[in-house]
Design a protein around this motif. Sequence first.
Motif, PDB file in Angstrom:
ATOM      1  N   ASP A  50       2.692  -6.710   2.872  1.00 14.57           N
ATOM      2  CA  ASP A  50       1.600  -5.982   2.219  1.00 14.57           C
ATOM      3  C   ASP A  50       0.258  -6.409   2.792  1.00 14.57           C
ATOM      4  O   ASP A  50      -0.071  -7.602   2.801  1.00 14.57           O
ATOM      5  N   THR A  51      -0.508  -5.459   3.300  1.00 15.35           N
ATOM      6  CA  THR A  51      -1.895  -5.694   3.684  1.00 15.35           C
ATOM      7  C   THR A  51      -2.783  -4.884   2.756  1.00 15.35           C
ATOM      8  O   THR A  51      -2.608  -3.672   2.632  1.00 15.35           O
ATOM      9  N   PHE A  52      -3.730  -5.546   2.099  1.00 12.22           N
ATOM     10  CA  PHE A  52      -4.572  -4.836   1.124  1.00 12.22           C
ATOM     11  C   PHE A  52      -6.036  -5.177   1.330  1.00 12.22           C
ATOM     12  O   PHE A  52      -6.387  -6.227   1.887  1.00 12.22           O
ATOM     13  N   SER A  53      -6.902  -4.277   0.884  1.00 14.54           N
ATOM     14  CA  SER A  53      -8.346  -4.477   1.009  1.00 14.54           C
ATOM     15  C   SER A  53      -9.072  -3.461   0.139  1.00 14.54           C
ATOM     16  O   SER A  53      -8.467  -2.540  -0.407  1.00 14.54           O
ATOM     17  N   ALA A  62      11.972  -8.163  -5.053  1.00 14.29           N
ATOM     18  CA  ALA A  62      12.410  -7.744  -6.385  1.00 14.29           C
ATOM     19  C   ALA A  62      11.258  -7.618  -7.362  1.00 14.29           C
ATOM     20  O   ALA A  62      11.147  -6.636  -8.098  1.00 14.29           O
ATOM     21  N   SER A  63      10.364  -8.608  -7.377  1.00 16.39           N
ATOM     22  CA  SER A  63       9.300  -8.641  -8.377  1.00 16.39           C
ATOM     23  C   SER A  63       7.933  -8.263  -7.843  1.00 16.39           C
ATOM     24  O   SER A  63       7.043  -7.910  -8.617  1.00 16.39           O
ATOM     25  N   ASP A  95       3.205  -4.189  -5.694  1.00 17.43           N
ATOM     26  CA  ASP A  95       2.038  -4.782  -5.015  1.00 17.43           C
ATOM     27  C   ASP A  95       0.816  -4.724  -5.925  1.00 17.43           C
ATOM     28  O   ASP A  95      -0.207  -4.158  -5.579  1.00 17.43           O
ATOM     29  N   ALA A  96       0.941  -5.322  -7.089  1.00 16.11           N
ATOM     30  CA  ALA A  96      -0.140  -5.310  -8.074  1.00 16.11           C
ATOM     31  C   ALA A  96      -1.407  -5.932  -7.501  1.00 16.11           C
ATOM     32  O   ALA A  96      -1.351  -6.854  -6.681  1.00 16.11           O
ATOM     33  N   HIS A 140      -0.412   2.257  -3.724  1.00 13.82           N
ATOM     34  CA  HIS A 140       0.483   1.186  -4.157  1.00 13.82           C
ATOM     35  C   HIS A 140       1.921   1.537  -3.794  1.00 13.82           C
ATOM     36  O   HIS A 140       2.251   2.700  -3.521  1.00 13.82           O
ATOM     37  N   LEU A 141       2.780   0.514  -3.833  1.00 10.48           N
ATOM     38  CA  LEU A 141       4.203   0.671  -3.534  1.00 10.48           C
ATOM     39  C   LEU A 141       5.014   0.450  -4.803  1.00 10.48           C
ATOM     40  O   LEU A 141       4.780  -0.514  -5.540  1.00 10.48           O
TER      41      LEU A 141
END
Length: 545
Positions: A199-202, A216-217, A171-172, A156-157
């Motif tokens: 953000d790329t997630f998997s 910011a959020s 990056d929840a 996570h970031l």
Amino acid sequence: ENVTQSELWVFTRGQKAVKQLNVRKWRDQSLQDVHWPMNGDKVRVVRRDRPQRAVDFIEVDIGTNAIKTLLADEIEGAALEPKNIAYLKKGGDFLWWSQKTGWGMFYVYGFDGGEKRPLTTGQWNANSIVKIDSTTQQVWVSGQGRETGEQLYQTHLYRVNADGTGFTLLDAGNAHHASTLGENGMPSVVSPTKRYIYDTFSRMDLAPKSVLRDGASGRILSTLEEMDLSKLKELGFKPAETFSVKAADGITELYGNMWKPFDFDSTRKYPIITYVYPGPQTEGMTTGFSVRGPLMQLAQLGFIVVEVGHRGGSPLRSLAYHRYGYGNMRDYALADKKYALEQLAARHAFIDLDKVGIFGHSGGGFMTAAAMLLPPYNEFFKVGWSESGNHDNNIYNQNWSEWNHGVKVIAKADSASGAVRAGGTGAARRGGPGANAAAREVVQDSTNADKITFDIRVPTNDELAGNLKGNLALATGDLDNNVHPGGTIRLVNALVKANKRFDLFIYPGEPHGYRGTGPYNQRMLMEYFGEHLLGDYYRGNGEIK
């Protein structure tokens, strides 16, 4: 004895000669992260002792060779792995990464040394600095293991103020956010204005998705792309199933993936095969989405194929986890692998625990052969396919072996009596079950650098050759440019002398990664497991269909 020596030289424009800077403190020390903090008057460098358990961050005056130690870090029963220095601004505070609490965290130090405060805290792994805003004094950090209810390797970031306040997840979502790179020449996922995050997630069971987030959020503003798996699914593709089990200690959580045949029948019994890699620089377990072609392909023959972690396998968790095998490089992972497969068989009636295979490349080849040779694992694992294994780490890369196994620092023999002068075994153990055996016997410093020597003996697979019971295949390229093929040949020699039957594949002209013969090797691997675990003797002659 004759290992690489690191030296520091400086060239000044307009002068005809280069000048060596004397920064020696430890015998056979290494130097890293050489940089100019402000201008050409002073240079900074991290020096590390040969056992890699102590480091100094120093500043050297080019004109006088005066050395100022900005900080020192040291550990027992494990190896240090310092990351490059990052400055909050030029001439300002810098960030230092340390596992002194047992967890990898960043700390803020004054420009001239002296710890000010932790930047990150807690029982998780702060892995890298992604970006620094020198104006606002904000830092973007990637890490693993902080978010509850998630697999511990998912990245996570985060953003945090330089004073340690304002820690924010950006990056929840229960996934592996793989694009958290940035500083040190890598493309940043944080936009130049800091207003946006890419953000790329998997996950293994979640197709990759790329989104644009609010800087910011962390709120998702737009979906950029999502992988379409429809064509794969039309062909029968099914992703691996994720699972978790306990390590052999009954406490530590391990994570894994399981591939089944696409025509899986829950009423059948399937042999089980595990793919292995011991680490400890990386664990043989995939976190993000992947088809994992060779493993998926092998499963289609009628196998359950798994990959699962083990203590000592990854630097992305605690120091105790990462360095569990310190001082016991050969054997440390086997108990966890065996226990993991036993737990899976207890859960799933379709797993045939009487037919267990194991395979791996490089360190995985080393581990595979060890599993087939070391009691009681040589009774449990029936078939092993070992590729390019470092079966004798005493002839492998000096740095890698000493870093991961540990080296003793001992006093040279007294010239008159021949006696060896040695101190105690050092501080309390921080690493794994063999850590004390590898701990320092004397303290090395600048006053005795020429009066000490080093000793290391890593247990080999060769010495276990007489224990082989199952079916073992060994493969190597004869031009391996990483793990010397001599490691495999030594094991071959020991097996011949022990009067053991085994199979050997030599790939002419191939380096460590099988470039031209990769498909052929995969075919031979599949046939080998098919014959010895399924009883399917496809090979009738030299023809491959």
